[in-house]
Design an enzyme around this catalytic site. Sequence first.
Site, PDB file in Angstrom:
ATOM      1  N   TYR A 115       0.719  -1.388   0.008  1.00 25.86           N
ATOM      2  CA  TYR A 115       0.093  -0.062   0.024  1.00 25.86           C
ATOM      3  C   TYR A 115       0.882   1.129   0.071  1.00 25.86           C
ATOM      4  CZ  TYR A 115      -3.697   3.344   1.677  1.00 25.86           C
ATOM      5  OH  TYR A 115      -4.542   4.507   2.057  1.00 25.86           O
TER       6      TYR A 115
ATOM      7  N   LYS B 203      -1.327  -1.248  -4.136  1.00 30.05           N
ATOM      8  CA  LYS B 203      -2.605  -0.331  -3.815  1.00 30.05           C
ATOM      9  C   LYS B 203      -1.629   1.247  -4.130  1.00 30.05           C
ATOM     10  CE  LYS B 203      -5.673   2.390  -1.514  1.00 30.05           C
ATOM     11  NZ  LYS B 203      -6.319   2.657   0.111  1.00 30.05           N
TER      12      LYS B 203
END
Length: 305
Positions: A142, A171
């Site tokens: 992330y 992400k």
Amino acid sequence: MRFRADPTQVRGSIAPVVTPFTADGELDETGLRNLVRWQLANGSHGISSGGSTGEPSAQTLAERKRSLEIVAAETADRVPFLPGTGSAKLDETLELTGHARDLGADIALVITPYYARPTQEALFTWYSTVAAEYPDLPIVVYNVPSRTAVSVDPATVARLRRAHDNIVGIKETTKDFEHFSHVLKACGRDFLMWSGIELLCLPLLAIGGVGFVSAVANLAPKAVADMYQAYVDGRVDEAIDLHYRLHPLVELVFTETNPSAVKAVLAERGLIASDHVRPPLIPLTDGGRTKIETLLAEGGDLIPS
């Protein structure tokens, strides 16, 4: 955990739900259950919790674990569950990731450690430690430099992918769209990528992304999911139309620090009992409320009843 064995199934709009609190600031378990049910009823393709929109850094480890338990139970394997399990501390990250694995999470989203500003070599070591500890759990990096003050370089992501079979994707929450392309080029186009930047969600699909983890799905889950579905079904003009219709709600989400505005709207609509956010955040100011009323007049029709 039926999606864990094949994370390529995890596509579309993954809604990163807020963590509702009572007016007294306690975890609102009923509100969290209701939010997950509302998301599923309105077509979100997956559920994430414990990410930036969920105020994880303002919660105790026990509260974060309890939230994961609630969301896992409500999701009940009907759609993918992608909890955020990262922290600024490695021991907490490992504990939360292990808890998510035991609850049946399909993928763990692990944020880059914030505040410390580690080097690329340190980031490689960090993610390698998590991936090696839980080799049976898919891990997604992330990357959100606006909150962590450090970005994972494309070369580092590619190195992690080569070193660990269970590091399956990323992400990306950076407004540098060239970065998205560089990561996919370095890692291979079969590497899974989701956008965390609302106005880059649709563009990412054109270069090989698999979906998005968009905060605006907290308000307009059906519209965000429909935008993805329209694109993959070849109804590109419809997807583009939804992209632009969502603009006012995207602006609303970031009227003040997310999730203050989101919680204000959800509380106003009766979807949560309180708009409480924990310090250092504060509830939406009067000026912020005036602004969101204008934006709701433009885009509020996309919020399901």
